[in-house]
Design a protein around this motif. Structure first.
Motif: not given
Ligand SMILES: Nc1ncnc2c1ncn2[C@@H]1O[C@H](COP(=O)(O)OP(=O)(O)OP(=O)(O)O)[C@@H](O)[C@H]1O
Ligand SMILES: [Mg+2]
Lengths: 435, 252
Positions: A5, A8, A289, A292-293, A295-296, A333, A336
């Motif tokens: 967390k 990210v 991570s 994830v970041s 992708t966001l 996805i 990234s």
């Protein structure tokens, strides 16, 4: 989990705190998509009539009928003219093609209808070679109108009677036809002749009444075509902006992916990457991570770009909204993992960025982001199925103006996730952890 | 507390570290000295689980240090030779990030981050970004990032490079405070006076091997009488010993 967390969060804050870079990342695709979209069709509109010139050198009842029928056809914007002028119009690109009906066409065509082995009259079609597709269309429409007009006159008009007369004469003189066939053919001619006589009588008595002509029997094309645009639902129409936003969205979000990769290379240069690795976190978590970041961020950029397209350019998600979201996330996805791949294969940040931009532009071009893939030659359309960008652009288009359902989203999502998995695997394999 | 036994590491054909063993006990500062390229940073990297030794073991409190997610790494703090901060990320946010990586969370994370910032005297710059800091401030923040999770072992790789005497003094006081709290510190430096002031024991490395390892005073006895230059207070300095052991030739 807590570490993930925090990592990210760090990536997101660092990305979105650079307001100017963010504004450019959003404005560039929107502006360019607006330009491409307006050039390549803009918002939905009616198909335009094809400009065609026609030259009637015959002036017979039949040729006049053909010209009248073509003039009534909504597919054409018909321009009756002289032959030299018609050719000049084609040359100047003012009309797509020019059809020249030769002298004696009416008689010749009626005769040829009954006697397949006489020389058929020719309609010459002059066409613009840059508009070869229009030629096929014009030939088809000519066939329809000529068949209908000639067929009708063969069973009613004066030229039909003349044609039948000469056909009968030829039949009687012919030695190649045996007696039984000759009898049958004579019966057919008799029947046509009595039909012609009856129609002539009806026409005389009903002179001036318009339905008389239309009731005349004859051959007609056994079908008509009605042009119906093929989009997902009856109300949706092709929108040039829907294509350009898909294309430019994909391109610029991938550019953001490059920045992820270059960012990792910069981190490595600054020793930060090593510092992170001294912490009790796994390599998978460190790379994960980033996925994830990335992708966001990519999802949010895509949402921003499409929000502008929807608000200002009439782009609509005519198909499945769930499918659209799934495709956007799968593409995020992909973006990234593409970034990670760049970081794994790259050496210095500077050289890597240049090379990655080139690779991305190629991918995006082959993916049909600039010009739609359906105008590619067949082989290229097949080859480009091996580029992930093609799936992204096709998927986004399917869910927007093509208005397709969730079913049409499965293949693009699966393809993009497969590419992502391959990218991530290569990245993890090739990533230089020691340096 | 920290124990390294027979560490070997080579990059390709080039041996960086060849058989280094050392101990750092709780409540002790050990100096790690050596010319450029001696293998100090490589040794530190192996001590904190960043680099896997080709052979040899590192233990903290008897537990082997693994790589990746190994939990023993939570007991180690690393101050890397290069300043490793997110320049665009607020000072306090940098601390909270590193704290989170070492397993802290919630209120404990916030408290520890604030305490670490306080220790290095940067409390009033908590919300500022390191890119607006001076070199000395960045060095101090770099150290604070290693302290945020309150490790038992602190590895400092040239933490005072490019730092003014004031900041250096402040850093020394911090480290002495940590020693008094029973932490084990390994201090890598090129400055002899730093080692002389700070360290209880000194390990001198050259060409990837340990040239000498002893208490400061004992090391001075290694110097032959004819090389003793200082006569006023003491008849030799640590610098004399260092040069005697490693020669005067330039490195790297
Ligand atoms: N990643 C690497 N790849 C290849 N060689 C390396 C790598 N890291 C270190 N070396 C080599 O290993 C040797 C030891 O390097 P190290 O950084 O440990 O020295 P150092 O004592 O910390 O030097 P300095 O005082 O300059 O920081 C050097 O010769 C160096 O060139
Ligand atoms: Mg070093």
């Amino acid at each position: 989990m807590n570490a993930l967390k925090a990592l990210v969060r760090k990536d997101l804050i660092l990305y979105f705190s650079n307001k100017r870079a963010l504004a450019i990342t959003l404005a560039a695709p929107i502006l360019i998509a607006a330009f491409f979209g307006s050039v390549m069709g803009g918002p939905p509109k009616k198909p335009s009539r094809v400009p065609v010139a026609v030259v009637d050198l015959d002036g017979s009842e039949v040729s006049k009928g053909i010209v009248a029928a073509m003039a009534a056809d909504t597919s054409f914007d018909l321009k009756p003219t002289t032959e030299p002028e018609a050719i000049e119009l084609v040359r100047q690109g003012k009309v797509r093609a020019a059809a020249v009906i030769p002298p004696g066409f009416g008689d010749g065509a009626s005769r040829a209808l009954f006697r397949p082995n006489v020389k058929k009259p020719e309609i010459v079609v002059h066409y613009d070679p840059s508009q070869a597709i229009a030629l096929a269309m014009i030939k088809g429409l000519l066939a329809q109108h000529v068949m209908a007009t000639v067929g009708k006159s063969a069973f009613s008009g004066a030229s039909g009677m003349r044609a039948l007369e000469s056909a009968r004469k030829e039949l009687n003189e012919s030695k190649a036809v045996d007696e039984a066939s000759r009898k049958d053919l004579q019966k057919l001619f008799d029947a046509v002749e009595s039909l012609q006589a009856r129609t002539a009588a009806v026409e005389k008595s009903a002179a001036g009444k318009s339905e008389a002509k239309t009731s005349a029997p004859g051959f007609t094309m056994p079908f008509e075509t009605r042009a119906a645009e093929v989009t997902g639902n009856a109300n949706s129409k092709y929108n040039g902006y829907a294509h350009s936003f898909a294309g430019m969205g994909v391109q610029f979000v991938l550019f953001m992916g490059i920045e992820i990769g270059v960012g990792i290379l910069l981190m490595r240069r600054m020793g930060l990457w090593k510092r992170m690795r001294a912490a009790p976190v796994s390599r998978t978590l460190l790379l994960g991570s980033r996925i994830v970041s990335g992708t966001l961020i990519a999802t949010m950029l895509m949402a921003g770009i499409y929000a502008a397209g929807i608000a200002f350019f009439g782009v609509r998600i005519e198909g499945s909204v769930v499918g659209f979201v799934a495709i956007a996330i799968a593409f995020a996805i992909l973006t990234s993992t593409f970034g990670l791949l760049i970081a794994a294969l790259g050496k210095t940040p500077e050289a890597t960025r240049g090379l990655a931009v080139l690779a991305t532009l190629l991918l995006v071009m082959l993916g049909g982001a600039w010009v739609p893939a359906f105008i590619f030659p067949e082989w290229l359309q097949t080859v480009t199925l091996f580029t992930p960008t093609r799936w992204a652009v096709d998927g986004l288009e399917a869910m927007t103006w093509r208005g397709q359902g969730i079913d049409a989203a499965y293949a693009p999502v699966a393809a993009m996730l497969a590419f992502s998995a391959v990218f991530a695997l290569i990245a993890i394999q090739r990533f230089d952890w020691e340096e | 507390m920290l124990q390294a036994r027979d560490l070997w590491k080579s990059y390709g054909k080039k041996a960086a570290v060849s058989g280094v063993s050392l101990d750092v006990n709780a409540g002790e500062i050990v100096g790690l000295l050596g010319p450029n390229g001696a293998g100090k940073s490589t040794t530190v990297a192996m001590l904190c689980g960043l680099t896997i030794p080709d052979t040899g073991t590192v233990t903290v409190g008897g537990v082997p240090v693994g790589d990746d997610g190994s939990l023993v790494k939570r007991r180690i703090g690393l101050v890397p030779q290069d300043i490793s901060l997110y320049e665009d990320y607020a000072a306090i946010a940098n601390l909270e990030l590193f704290g989170a990586l070492y397993g802290l969370e919630g209120a404990a994370l916030k408290d520890r981050a604030r305490a670490a910032l306080e220790l290095v005297g940067l409390s009033d710059r908590a919300r500022d970004k390191p890119q607006s800091f001076s070199g000395g401030m960045k060095r101090r923040l770099n150290i604070a990032c290693a302290l945020v999770h309150d490790p038992d072992v602190l590895l400092l790789d040239e933490p005072t490079a490019g730092v003014d005497p004031q900041s250096r003094n402040a850093i020394f006081e911090n480290l002495e405070l940590l020693r008094s709290r029973g932490k084990a510190l390994l201090y890598t430096t090129h400055y002899m006076e730093e080692a002389e002031r700070l360290c209880d024991r000194v390990v001198i490395m050259d060409h990837g091997v340990v040239a000498a390892s002893d208490r400061k005073e004992a090391l001075l006895d290694l110097l032959p009488p004819e090389k003793r230059t200082k006569t006023v207070v003491r008849d030799a300095s640590l610098e004399d010993v260092f040069l005697h052991l490693t020669g005067r030739q330039l490195r790297d």
